[in-house]
Each structure stands twice: as structure tokens, then as C-alpha cells.
Motif scaffolding. Structure first.
Motif, PDB file in Angstrom:
ATOM      1  N   PHE A  73     -19.486 -10.131 -56.262  1.00 35.64           N
ATOM      2  CA  PHE A  73     -19.978  -9.300 -57.430  1.00 35.64           C
ATOM      3  C   PHE A  73     -20.297  -8.000 -57.465  1.00 35.64           C
ATOM      4  O   PHE A  73     -19.096  -6.765 -56.718  1.00 35.64           O
ATOM      5  CB  PHE A  73     -20.597  -9.966 -58.629  1.00 35.64           C
ATOM      6  N   GLU A  74     -21.246  -7.855 -56.255  1.00 35.58           N
ATOM      7  CA  GLU A  74     -22.165  -6.844 -55.842  1.00 35.58           C
ATOM      8  C   GLU A  74     -21.099  -6.341 -54.823  1.00 35.58           C
ATOM      9  O   GLU A  74     -21.360  -5.040 -54.573  1.00 35.58           O
ATOM     10  CB  GLU A  74     -23.083  -6.977 -55.244  1.00 35.58           C
ATOM     11  N   TYR A  77     -18.111  -3.264 -56.018  1.00 39.02           N
ATOM     12  CA  TYR A  77     -19.179  -1.520 -56.562  1.00 39.02           C
ATOM     13  C   TYR A  77     -17.853  -0.752 -55.850  1.00 39.02           C
ATOM     14  O   TYR A  77     -17.315   0.424 -56.019  1.00 39.02           O
ATOM     15  CB  TYR A  77     -20.272  -1.141 -56.826  1.00 39.02           C
ATOM     16  N   PHE A  96     -12.974 -16.136 -61.114  1.00 36.55           N
ATOM     17  CA  PHE A  96     -14.321 -15.866 -60.640  1.00 36.55           C
ATOM     18  C   PHE A  96     -14.430 -14.695 -59.846  1.00 36.55           C
ATOM     19  O   PHE A  96     -15.259 -13.726 -60.520  1.00 36.55           O
ATOM     20  CB  PHE A  96     -15.203 -16.828 -59.911  1.00 36.55           C
ATOM     21  N   VAL A  97     -13.585 -14.282 -58.808  1.00 37.11           N
ATOM     22  CA  VAL A  97     -13.257 -12.383 -58.091  1.00 37.11           C
ATOM     23  C   VAL A  97     -12.636 -12.112 -59.460  1.00 37.11           C
ATOM     24  O   VAL A  97     -13.373 -10.778 -60.038  1.00 37.11           O
ATOM     25  CB  VAL A  97     -12.345 -13.365 -57.075  1.00 37.11           C
ATOM     26  N   ASP A 100     -15.561 -10.831 -62.129  1.00 33.52           N
ATOM     27  CA  ASP A 100     -16.835 -10.589 -61.619  1.00 33.52           C
ATOM     28  C   ASP A 100     -16.280  -8.675 -61.023  1.00 33.52           C
ATOM     29  O   ASP A 100     -16.805  -7.749 -61.100  1.00 33.52           O
ATOM     30  CB  ASP A 100     -16.583 -10.663 -59.748  1.00 33.52           C
ATOM     31  N   SER A 101     -14.828  -8.803 -60.697  1.00 27.75           N
ATOM     32  CA  SER A 101     -13.917  -6.690 -60.920  1.00 27.75           C
ATOM     33  C   SER A 101     -13.767  -6.086 -62.103  1.00 27.75           C
ATOM     34  O   SER A 101     -14.016  -5.757 -62.345  1.00 27.75           O
ATOM     35  CB  SER A 101     -12.865  -7.260 -60.425  1.00 27.75           C
ATOM     36  N   ARG A 103     -15.465  -6.961 -64.649  1.00 23.81           N
ATOM     37  CA  ARG A 103     -17.326  -6.441 -64.721  1.00 23.81           C
ATOM     38  C   ARG A 103     -17.358  -5.231 -64.089  1.00 23.81           C
ATOM     39  O   ARG A 103     -17.988  -4.176 -65.030  1.00 23.81           O
ATOM     40  CB  ARG A 103     -18.176  -7.662 -64.536  1.00 23.81           C
ATOM     41  N   VAL A 104     -17.510  -5.061 -62.981  1.00 27.75           N
ATOM     42  CA  VAL A 104     -17.421  -3.843 -62.348  1.00 27.75           C
ATOM     43  C   VAL A 104     -16.647  -2.932 -62.187  1.00 27.75           C
ATOM     44  O   VAL A 104     -17.259  -1.713 -62.646  1.00 27.75           O
ATOM     45  CB  VAL A 104     -17.093  -3.817 -61.257  1.00 27.75           C
TER      46      VAL A 104
END
Length: 180
Positions: A73-74, A77, A96-97, A100-101, A103-104
């Protein structure tokens, strides 16, 4: 008494991705990227290779700026923020990737599927509860378990059987994250 178990059970990591790439290309969506560290494991590598092969077979070049080799996740960005434009679709190494992507990109003011469509892999429960719901490739874990049990029992009964690799089916599940 011992039995050497030369067995391998694996899921089909190519058909669902190939089908989605071909469908998107038929709709005129030619800017397709991939997010995920394909060196992480064999499954991620096979999914990345399926994406690249589908593009190659269709004669559509892959724009390397849309291939982001990150899982965390981090770490998503910087490469996502650096894009001056987004592809039509990101295929992700797993759900999950993808989550997370998404969300970013939301943090960066982008929306799915309006600005970019997404597809994950594995049909994790999160793929159904995220909004919009995530297009994904469903893995039949019960079939994998049944097949593994069957292969194990056949190997115990007949230890001289040859090495076998069995690929179990996976299905593309279309959801809201790929609606135009």
C-alpha cells in the motif's frame, strides 16, 4: 513405508486475465496496465505473463509506465501519483493489491471506474464489499482441495505413478469496477 509425493496443484492464472484483456480490447480499451510485483511468487508472475501475452497476441503494445511493480500500500503512492494519465484498466496481481491501489487513487482524487477500471484476482471477500465491487478472477478452492486429496490418495495407492501437475479452473467475475 514412505511415499514421494511428486504432485502439483495450481490454479489457472491465465484464462480469466486473457479473456478480460480481449474483451477490453474489443471495446477499444487499449491502455491496459498491471500492478503487482511479479517476482513475488509464481502466481503473480503467471498473471503478469498472461496480461503481456494477451496484449502481444492482439498486437497491442504495453505502455511500460502503466506497469507498476509494487504490492505494498505505502509503496503504491509514488508510482501512481507520478502518472500524468491513467490507463483504461489496471489488472492487479490479486484483490488485495487492487483494493490498496483503489484506495491510493481515491486519496489522489481519482474514481473507479470513471477514471480507471480495475480487476483483481482470487475473489477475496473484500472484492465484494469494496465500492464499487471489484471485477476479479474466482479461484475454486474447494475443487483444488478435492483434487489434491484425490491425487494424494492415488499416489499412496500407487507410489510409482508419474509426476503430475493439475491446473484447476478459475472464472472471471465481472463486477462494477470494470463498467464503462
Amino acid at each position: 513405508y514412505s511415499v514421494i509425493l511428486d504432485l502439483e496443484i495450481t490454479k489457472d492464472n491465465t484464462t480469466g486475465i486473457t479473456r478480460l484483456v480481449n474483451e477490453m480490447l474489443l471495446q477499444g480499451k487499449k491502455r491496459i496496465g498491471f500492478i503487482g510485483n511479479y517476482d513475488h511468487c509464481q502466481s503473480f508472475f503467471e498473471r503478469y505473463t498472461a496480461f503481456r501475452c494477451a496484449m502481444l497476441m492482439a498486437g497491442v503494445p504495453v505502455d511500460e509506465k502503466f506497469c507498476i511493480k509494487e504490492n505494498i500500500f505505502e509503496n503504491l503512492y509514488a508510482p501512481l501519483q507520478a502518472l500524468s494519465e491513467l490507463p483504461d484498466l489496471f489488472i492487479c496481481a490479486n484483490d488485495f493489491v487492487a483494493v490498496d491501489s483503489i484506495r491510493v487513487l481515491r486519496d489522489l482524487g481519482k474514481s473507479v471506474p470513471e477514471d480507471v477500471m480495475f480487476c483483481g484476482f482470487d475473489d477475496a471477500p473484500e472484492s465484494r464489499v469494496i465500492s464499487p465491487s471489484l471485477t476479479t478472477v474466482h479461484i475454486h478452492t474447494q475443487i483444488m482441495a478435492f483434487t489434491a486429496t484425490h491425487l494424494l490418495m492415488s499416489r499412496i495407492e500407487e507410489p510409482s505413478l508419474d509426476y503430475r501437475t493439475v491446473h484447476t479452473e478459475a472464472n472471471l467475475i465481472r463486477r462494477d469496477s470494470t463498467k464503462c
